[in-house]
Design a protein around this motif. Structure first.
Motif, short mmCIF file in Angstrom:
data_model
loop_
_atom_site.label_atom_id
_atom_site.label_comp_id
_atom_site.label_asym_id
_atom_site.label_seq_id
_atom_site.Cartn_x
_atom_site.Cartn_y
_atom_site.Cartn_z
N ASN A 146 0.80 -1.22 0.00
CA ASN A 146 0.00 0.00 0.00
C ASN A 146 0.84 1.28 0.00
O ASN A 146 0.29 2.37 -0.05
CB ASN A 146 -0.99 0.00 1.17
CG ASN A 146 -2.16 -0.92 0.89
OD1 ASN A 146 -2.30 -1.42 -0.22
ND2 ASN A 146 -2.99 -1.15 1.88
N LYS B 12 1.54 3.92 -4.18
CA LYS B 12 1.48 5.39 -4.10
C LYS B 12 2.81 5.99 -4.54
O LYS B 12 2.85 7.06 -5.14
CB LYS B 12 1.18 5.87 -2.67
CG LYS B 12 0.26 4.97 -1.85
CD LYS B 12 -1.09 4.76 -2.46
CE LYS B 12 -1.86 3.61 -1.84
NZ LYS B 12 -2.19 3.69 -0.45
N ARG C 39 -17.30 0.69 -2.58
CA ARG C 39 -16.05 1.38 -2.91
C ARG C 39 -16.23 2.53 -3.90
O ARG C 39 -15.72 2.52 -5.03
CB ARG C 39 -14.99 0.39 -3.37
CG ARG C 39 -14.86 -0.77 -2.41
CD ARG C 39 -13.55 -1.48 -2.55
NE ARG C 39 -12.50 -0.85 -1.76
CZ ARG C 39 -11.27 -1.31 -1.68
NH1 ARG C 39 -10.93 -2.38 -2.36
NH2 ARG C 39 -10.37 -0.73 -0.94
N PRO C 40 -16.95 3.57 -3.48
CA PRO C 40 -17.17 4.73 -4.36
C PRO C 40 -15.91 5.58 -4.54
O PRO C 40 -14.93 5.39 -3.83
CB PRO C 40 -18.24 5.52 -3.61
CG PRO C 40 -18.09 5.13 -2.18
CD PRO C 40 -17.52 3.74 -2.16
N ILE C 41 -15.96 6.54 -5.47
CA ILE C 41 -14.81 7.44 -5.67
C ILE C 41 -15.22 8.91 -5.49
O ILE C 41 -14.49 9.81 -5.88
CB ILE C 41 -14.12 7.22 -7.04
CG1 ILE C 41 -15.09 7.49 -8.22
CG2 ILE C 41 -13.55 5.82 -7.16
CD1 ILE C 41 -14.37 7.62 -9.55
N ASP C 42 -16.39 9.11 -4.87
CA ASP C 42 -16.92 10.47 -4.72
C ASP C 42 -15.96 11.42 -4.00
O ASP C 42 -15.80 12.58 -4.37
CB ASP C 42 -18.27 10.44 -3.99
CG ASP C 42 -18.19 9.70 -2.66
OD1 ASP C 42 -17.41 8.73 -2.57
OD2 ASP C 42 -18.89 10.09 -1.72
N LEU C 43 -15.26 10.91 -2.98
CA LEU C 43 -14.41 11.80 -2.18
C LEU C 43 -13.17 12.27 -2.94
O LEU C 43 -12.67 13.36 -2.71
CB LEU C 43 -13.98 11.11 -0.87
CG LEU C 43 -15.13 10.71 0.06
CD1 LEU C 43 -14.59 10.03 1.30
CD2 LEU C 43 -15.96 11.94 0.45
N SER D 112 -10.29 8.38 4.68
CA SER D 112 -9.94 7.49 3.58
C SER D 112 -8.44 7.59 3.30
O SER D 112 -7.89 8.69 3.18
CB SER D 112 -10.73 7.88 2.32
OG SER D 112 -10.07 7.37 1.18
N VAL D 113 -7.81 6.42 3.21
CA VAL D 113 -6.37 6.36 3.02
C VAL D 113 -5.99 6.93 1.65
O VAL D 113 -5.19 7.86 1.54
CB VAL D 113 -5.89 4.89 3.11
CG1 VAL D 113 -4.40 4.77 2.81
CG2 VAL D 113 -6.22 4.31 4.48
N THR D 114 -6.58 6.37 0.60
CA THR D 114 -6.15 6.77 -0.75
C THR D 114 -6.60 8.19 -1.11
O THR D 114 -5.92 8.86 -1.87
CB THR D 114 -6.65 5.76 -1.81
OG1 THR D 114 -7.97 5.37 -1.52
CG2 THR D 114 -5.77 4.53 -1.84
N ASP E 164 -7.64 -4.83 7.04
CA ASP E 164 -6.92 -5.82 6.23
C ASP E 164 -6.42 -7.01 7.07
O ASP E 164 -5.96 -7.99 6.50
CB ASP E 164 -5.74 -5.16 5.51
CG ASP E 164 -6.19 -4.29 4.34
OD1 ASP E 164 -7.37 -4.37 3.96
OD2 ASP E 164 -5.36 -3.53 3.81
N ILE F 8 -15.25 -0.82 8.39
CA ILE F 8 -14.76 -0.02 7.25
C ILE F 8 -15.48 -0.37 5.94
O ILE F 8 -15.91 0.49 5.21
CB ILE F 8 -13.23 -0.18 7.06
CG1 ILE F 8 -12.49 0.00 8.39
CG2 ILE F 8 -12.70 0.76 5.97
CD1 ILE F 8 -12.35 1.40 8.89
#
Ligand code: UD1
Length: 416
Positions: A23, A27, A122-126, A163-165, A304, A326
């Motif tokens: 992880n 990045k 698992r959306p990507i809105d943020l 959120s991490v990512t 995880d 989560i």
């Protein structure tokens, strides 16, 4: 279709070395896009997910060259496209990590909705909201999103959800923005300060990474340099539970126990006997008692590690309540543990109760996702008889050379 064949109920022994953090790898590779200079990454895990990221970046025009095992030279100066290849984006959710750096350096990026593990919506809105806060314009076209900004502008961003990512993506994008960005309610996973350290060593001005408030003063340009990835705490934690579930004495080398404090707290409560050094952890056969966990953003119990902990609790005396907060679809693998002989009741999609100990027996299984797949390997190594696990692509996504490494501990596992 390739699968693992595992004969369980054997004691393991010896040492296993932890790989570089998946992880962080996912990045640091995109971070290389923030600079036109080349960077050298050491301890990069050679796993499917990293391979997918390399493919996605190569498709954009980057050159990624293996120098030695786990050492890669990354050159992004020839990137000549801003559209992420949809097939690759769908194969790897983490390809969304390319968006921040692409937007910051080239002022434009187009992506399809990413794929990844089947663990909830698992959306990507943020991400999209965050980039718009930094001044990007978004054009939506069916399943494709294009973000544009001649120059990103620093902003105050309050994340409604940790959120991490999203934290990492916005942090990377903000390094090249005009002015100051503050990210509040930021994630604090150890990979985030490690990423900030890499960016800062190349000229970024980030403070507060690893705390809930990150401050980024934008700079004109970034340099690039050599970087060593930190060890993978999820792999390390999984190997500790591997030693415990097989009642074995094994040494997990090259790990950072300070990144595993919450797991170590829960294992201590469960009665696990461990020797904890500066950069190693040794397991000893231990009678375990049922222990509750509740997953939480770092420094809480990592989602995880929820699946391997649940598997471990099938061998502990008494009840364990496992509460996954989560992701909404991350407990369905417990069905397969029940097929193996476990006694697990699902209270609702976020909570299961494990009643242990119950012997486990070999079965034919299919890996549902990366972490649950690895947890099934642990169950199979503890079970009497033979287990086959299909869909092992899901496991190879995150664990380097797992079969030979487990064989070196004496595990009876092969890939056919
Ligand atoms: C990262 C890790 C993953 C780990 C997870 C939680 C990587 C590559 N993956 O995933 O291994 O399981 O952190 O520790 O680092 N969310 C939204 N909108 C968004 C983005 C996320 O609602 O735009 C939600 C997710 O659905 C989830 C929560 O935020 O419920 C946390 O997810 P997040 O921290 O973003 O997980 P990832 O970064 O995808």
């Amino acid at each position: 279709m390739e699968k693992y064949i595992i004969n369980g109920a054997k004691k393991l022994s010896g040492e296993i070395k932890v790989s570089g953090a998946k992880n962080l790898a996912l990045k640091i590779l995109p971070a290389a896009i923030l600079s036109e200079q080349d960077c050298l990454i050491n301890n990069l895990p050679e796993i499917e997910d990293v391979q997918r990221m390399v493919e996605a970046m190569t498709d954009l025009g980057a050159k990624i060259e293996q120098k030695e095992k786990n050492q890669y030279l990354i050159s992004t100066k020839d990137i000549n496209k801003t559209v992420l290849k949809p097939e690759l984006v769908k194969k790897l959710r983490a390809s969304i990590m390319l968006t921040g750096p692409m937007l910051a350096r080239f002022g434009e990026v187009t992506l399809a909705h990413p794929g990844g593990c089947v663990i909830g919506q698992r959306p990507i809105d943020l991400f999209l909201e965050g980039f718009q806060k930094l001044g990007a314009q978004m054009i939506e076209n069916g399943q494709t999103y294009t973000l544009k900004a001649t120059k990103l502008k620093g902003a105050k961003i309050i994340l409604p959800k940790i959120s991490v990512t999203v934290t990492e993506n916005l942090m990377m994008a903000a390094t090249l923005a005009q002015g100051t960005t503050i990210i509040k309610n930021a994630a604090m996973e150890p990979e985030i300060p490690a990423l900030a350290q890499y960016l800062n060593q190349n000229g970024a001005k980030i403070t507060g990474a690893g705390t809930p408030i990150i401050n980024i003063e934008g700079v004109e340009k970034l340099n690039a340099s050599e970087f060593n990835l930190i060890p993978d705490r999820i792999e390390a934690g999984t190997f500790i539970m591997l030693g415990l579930i097989t009642n074995s004495q094994i040494t997990i080398k090259n790990c950072q126990p300070e990144h595993l404090e919450n797991l170590l707290y829960s294992l201590n409560k469960a009665g696990a006997k461990l020797e904890i050094g500066n950069n190693y952890i040794k397991t000893f056969p231990s009678p375990l008692k049922g222990t509750n966990i509740i997953t939480h953003e770092y420094p809480g119990f990592p989602t995880d590690l929820q699946a391997p902990f649940t598997v471990l609790m099938t061998q502990a005396q008494g009840l364990s309540l496992i509460h996954e907060t989560i992701f909404e679809g991350r407990l369905f693998y417990t069905d397969m543990l029940n097929q193996m002989g476990a006694n697990i009741i699902m209270c609702d999609p976020h909570r299961v109760v494990v009643m242990g100990p119950t012997p486990l027996y070999g079965r034919n299984l299919v890996s549902p996702d990366l972490r649950a797949g690895m947890a099934l390997i642990l169950a199979a190594l503890a079970a009497k008889g033979t287990t086959s696990i299909e869909n092992i692509y899901q496991i190879n996504r995150g664990y380097e050379n797992i079969v030979p490494r487990l064989q070196a501990l004496g595990a009876d596992i092969k890939q056919i």
